[in-house]
Design a protein around this motif. Structure first.
Motif, mmCIF file in Angstrom:
data_model
loop_
_atom_site.group_PDB
_atom_site.id
_atom_site.type_symbol
_atom_site.label_atom_id
_atom_site.label_comp_id
_atom_site.label_asym_id
_atom_site.label_seq_id
_atom_site.Cartn_x
_atom_site.Cartn_y
_atom_site.Cartn_z
ATOM 1 N N LEU A 1 1.163 -1.060 0.217
ATOM 2 C CA LEU A 1 0.012 -0.071 0.165
ATOM 3 C C LEU A 1 1.097 1.241 -0.152
ATOM 4 O O LEU A 1 1.827 0.973 1.027
ATOM 5 N N ILE A 2 0.639 2.083 -0.997
ATOM 6 C CA ILE A 2 1.568 3.665 -0.532
ATOM 7 C C ILE A 2 0.397 4.812 -0.023
ATOM 8 O O ILE A 2 -0.753 4.522 -1.081
ATOM 9 N N VAL A 3 0.451 5.465 0.705
ATOM 10 C CA VAL A 3 -0.581 6.154 0.903
ATOM 11 C C VAL A 3 0.550 7.699 0.604
ATOM 12 O O VAL A 3 1.268 7.756 0.807
ATOM 13 N N LEU A 4 0.167 8.155 -0.726
ATOM 14 C CA LEU A 4 0.501 9.186 -1.059
ATOM 15 C C LEU A 4 -0.027 10.409 -0.597
ATOM 16 O O LEU A 4 -1.250 10.335 0.091
ATOM 17 N N ALA A 5 0.348 11.372 0.486
ATOM 18 C CA ALA A 5 -0.243 12.107 0.837
ATOM 19 C C ALA A 5 1.080 13.668 -0.129
ATOM 20 O O ALA A 5 1.597 14.390 0.627
ATOM 21 N N HIS A 6 0.035 14.275 -0.529
ATOM 22 C CA HIS A 6 1.289 15.169 -1.834
ATOM 23 C C HIS A 6 -0.068 16.592 -1.990
ATOM 24 O O HIS A 6 -0.861 16.306 -2.655
ATOM 25 N N SER B 1 3.377 18.472 -8.406
ATOM 26 C CA SER B 1 5.320 17.754 -8.649
ATOM 27 C C SER B 1 5.870 16.815 -9.906
ATOM 28 O O SER B 1 5.555 16.931 -10.695
ATOM 29 N N LEU B 2 7.377 17.629 -9.243
ATOM 30 C CA LEU B 2 8.043 16.558 -10.136
ATOM 31 C C LEU B 2 8.720 15.204 -9.593
ATOM 32 O O LEU B 2 8.822 14.219 -10.141
ATOM 33 N N THR C 1 15.091 18.440 -4.610
ATOM 34 C CA THR C 1 13.842 18.115 -5.883
ATOM 35 C C THR C 1 13.170 19.440 -5.940
ATOM 36 O O THR C 1 11.959 19.247 -6.274
ATOM 37 N N SER C 2 13.778 20.220 -5.416
ATOM 38 C CA SER C 2 13.455 21.640 -5.308
ATOM 39 C C SER C 2 13.718 22.389 -6.552
ATOM 40 O O SER C 2 15.406 22.710 -6.785
ATOM 41 N N LEU C 3 13.305 22.804 -7.479
ATOM 42 C CA LEU C 3 13.876 23.843 -8.879
ATOM 43 C C LEU C 3 14.245 25.843 -8.343
ATOM 44 O O LEU C 3 14.859 25.287 -8.504
#
Length: 182
Positions: A3-8, A14-15, A151-153
Motif C-alpha cells: 500500500l502506498i499512502v500518497l500525501a502531496h 509535483s516533479l 527536489t526543489s527547482l
C-alpha cells in the motif's frame, strides 16, 4: 501487494513525487496507491475505508514531500483519524502488528544541508522520531526512511536532475519492497 499512502497537496504540479509514483505504477511491484489529497480534498477521511486498505497489505509506504521538517497536514490528520484506539493501539489495538511501516519522502534541500554544521542543523532522520514511535506504538516494523534530497527547482536543481533522482528513488523503494517480500 504493498500500500502506498500518497500525501502531496499539489501532486499535479509535483516533479519528484509524480515521477516516483509513475515509476511504481510501471514496475513489477504490485502496489495499491491511495492519493489521500485526491480522495479527501475536504479532509473528511473515510476511516473504515483507510483501515481496510491497511489490513489488505503487509507493507505500508507513506509517500510525501518533507514539509517544514514533517509531513503534509493531511497525512498527520490521516494518522490522527485512522490509527485510532483499539485499531492501531490499545488493549485490542493490534490490527497493524507486524506490518512494515516505510516512510518514503522527498526533500527540497541537499543532503549536506541536513547535518550538524549544515543549514538545517539536524539530520533528516532526527525529524522522523515521531514516525518511528508511531510504528512502535502500533506494533509495526519500522523501516528507516528512504529519502530523496535535492527536489526543489527553487533550490537550483533542474527538472532533468529531479526526474533522474526520482527514478533512482523509486528503484530503491522497489528494491526495499521486494526485499520485504512484496
Amino acid at each position: 501487494m504493498s500500500l502506498i499512502v500518497l500525501a502531496h497537496p499539489t501532486f499535479d504540479k509535483s516533479l519528484a513525487n509524480k515521477t516516483i509514483i509513475e515509476e511504481l505504477k510501471n514496475s513489477p511491484v504490485d502496489v495499491e496507491i491511495r492519493n489521500i489529497h485526491e480522495l479527501y480534498p475536504d479532509y473528511d477521511i473515510d476511516v473504515k475505508a483507510e483501515q481496510q486498505a491497511l489490513l489488505r497489505h503487509k507493507s505500508i509506504v507513506f509517500q510525501y514531500p518533507f514539509y517544514w521538517y514533517s509531513m503534509p497536514a493531511i497525512l498527520k490528520h490521516w494518522f490522527d483519524m485512522v490509527f485510532e484506539y483499539q485499531f492501531a493501539y490499545g488493549s485490542k489495538g493490534d490490527k497493524l502488528k507486524g506490518k512494515h511501516f516505510l516512510p518514503s519522502f522527498t526533500v527540497g534541500s541537499s543532503q549536506s544541508s541536513y547535518t550538524a554544521l549544515g543549514f538545517q542543523h539536524f539530520r533528516v532522520y532526527e525529524f522522523c522520531k515521531h514516525l518511528e514511535q508511531t510504528a512502535y506504538h502500533s506494533q509495526m516494523d519500522y523501516i528507516d526512511p528512504i529519502c530523496f534530497y535535492g527536489t526543489s527547482l527553487t533550490a537550483g536543481y533542474t527538472e532533468d536532475e529531479i526526474k533522474a533522482g526520482a527514478k533512482q528513488h523509486a528503484r530503491k523503494l522497489m528494491e526495499k519492497l521486494l526485499e520485504l517480500g512484496e
